[in-house]
Design an enzyme around this catalytic site. Sequence first.
Site, PDB file in Angstrom:
ATOM      1  N   ARG A  95       0.818  -1.225   0.000  1.00 27.68           N
ATOM      2  CA  ARG A  95       0.000   0.000   0.000  1.00 27.68           C
ATOM      3  C   ARG A  95       0.847   1.268   0.000  1.00 27.68           C
ATOM      4  O   ARG A  95       0.385   2.312  -0.411  1.00 27.68           O
ATOM      5  CB  ARG A  95      -0.963  -0.010   1.207  1.00 27.68           C
ATOM      6  CG  ARG A  95      -2.145  -0.936   0.974  1.00 27.68           C
ATOM      7  CD  ARG A  95      -3.013  -1.070   2.204  1.00 27.68           C
ATOM      8  NE  ARG A  95      -2.353  -1.846   3.231  1.00 27.68           N
ATOM      9  CZ  ARG A  95      -2.868  -2.096   4.426  1.00 27.68           C
ATOM     10  NH1 ARG A  95      -4.053  -1.621   4.737  1.00 27.68           N
ATOM     11  NH2 ARG A  95      -2.205  -2.820   5.302  1.00 27.68           N
ATOM     12  N   ASP A 168     -14.821   1.810  -2.203  1.00 25.82           N
ATOM     13  CA  ASP A 168     -14.267   3.043  -2.774  1.00 25.82           C
ATOM     14  C   ASP A 168     -13.899   2.797  -4.236  1.00 25.82           C
ATOM     15  O   ASP A 168     -13.958   1.659  -4.717  1.00 25.82           O
ATOM     16  CB  ASP A 168     -13.048   3.534  -1.964  1.00 25.82           C
ATOM     17  CG  ASP A 168     -11.990   2.456  -1.797  1.00 25.82           C
ATOM     18  OD1 ASP A 168     -11.802   1.664  -2.733  1.00 25.82           O
ATOM     19  OD2 ASP A 168     -11.367   2.405  -0.726  1.00 25.82           O
ATOM     20  N   LYS A 191     -17.832   8.986  -1.879  1.00 24.35           N
ATOM     21  CA  LYS A 191     -17.825   9.815  -0.673  1.00 24.35           C
ATOM     22  C   LYS A 191     -18.029  11.270  -1.076  1.00 24.35           C
ATOM     23  O   LYS A 191     -17.315  11.787  -1.924  1.00 24.35           O
ATOM     24  CB  LYS A 191     -16.477   9.645   0.027  1.00 24.35           C
ATOM     25  CG  LYS A 191     -16.513  10.000   1.497  1.00 24.35           C
ATOM     26  CD  LYS A 191     -15.137   9.872   2.124  1.00 24.35           C
ATOM     27  CE  LYS A 191     -14.903   8.527   2.738  1.00 24.35           C
ATOM     28  NZ  LYS A 191     -13.623   8.414   3.442  1.00 24.35           N
TER      29      LYS A 191
END
Length: 291
Positions: A95, A168, A191
Site C-alpha cells: 500500500r 471506494d 464519498k
Amino acid sequence: MWVREKMKIIPGMSSQLMAVRIASELDCNVSLCEFKKFPDGESYTRVLDDIKDEEVTIVQSIITDSDLICLLQLIDAVEEAHEKTVVIPYLGYARQDKKFKPGEAISARAVARCLCLDTIKRIYVVNVHNNAILQYFDKDTKDLDASLSIGDYIAKKEITRPVIIGPDAGAKELAKAVATPHGFDYDVLEKRRISGEEVEITPRALSVEGKNVIIVDDIISTGGTIAEAATMLKAQGAADIQVTCIHGLFVQNATLRMFKAGVKEIIATDTIESAFSSISIAKMVAEELKR
Ligand code: R5P
C-alpha cells in the site's frame, strides 16, 4: 508434462496451511521447517530436508516484518536447490506504493528490491494492492487473481438479489471482476463531503434498498472502511450485509467494528490464515505452478 515428485513445497512461518494445501493439490512433498527466535529477537529459520538439486517452491505471506525476514532466510536456506519459485500469497507493504510525502520510502519498492535475487526463477503474488508495483521486481512476477474464487463462493450461497459493492473507487475493478461472471449487479461507493465534519457515502448508480449487499475489498485491516460503508448501506435500506476480501488482516478490533456496524458475515481467502478464511486459493496457485 507435470511430474509431481519433482517439486518440494517449502512452507514459510506465515503460510503453513497454504503450503500444505498447495502440496496436497499437486500431490508433492512439503518440507518440514524450523522457526524460532533468538533471545535478542532475531529470527532463526531452518529447512529440515535435503533440497539439493531439487525444484522448490517457497510459500510465505509477508504480513509482519518477521515474515519478510523469514522469506529471505528461506530463499537463502534453499540455495542448493536446482530451481526456486516463490509464492507470496499476501504481499505486505504494497500500500506504500509511492511517495505520499517528501522523504518517504516507497516500501513496496524496498521489499521488491530485497526479492530481486538472481537465484529465484519466478515470483507469484495474489491480488497485489496496486499491480503497478510489479515494475519494481526484476523477476518474472505474476499477480494471480482470486476474484473468480470469491465470485464462485458467493454464487454457491444462492443469495437472493445480491449486489456487489466496492467501498471506494479503488475497489471498482475487484467488484466488477467478482460480479460479472455471475451476472450480479455491482457498484462502488462515493464519498461526498457535506461539511468539514460530515461526509455522505452513497452507491454511485444503484439503489441498495431491500437488497442483499456483499461488500468486496482487496484488504481488510482495521475494518474502518468496511464499518463505515456498512453503516451507510444499512441507513440506505440494505437488507443483509456480508463482507468478502482477498486479504483479511483483521487488526485491532476490526472484527468487532464490522459486526457492530451491521455486517452479518465476513468471508476471506486463506492468503492470510484466520477464522474467516473460508475460500482457499491453493488450487489456483497449484494450477499456476503446474505451468
Ligand atoms: C485501501 O486502499 C484498501 O483497498 C483497503 O480499503 C484498506 O486497506 C482497508 O483498510 P481498513 O480495514 O483499515 O479500513
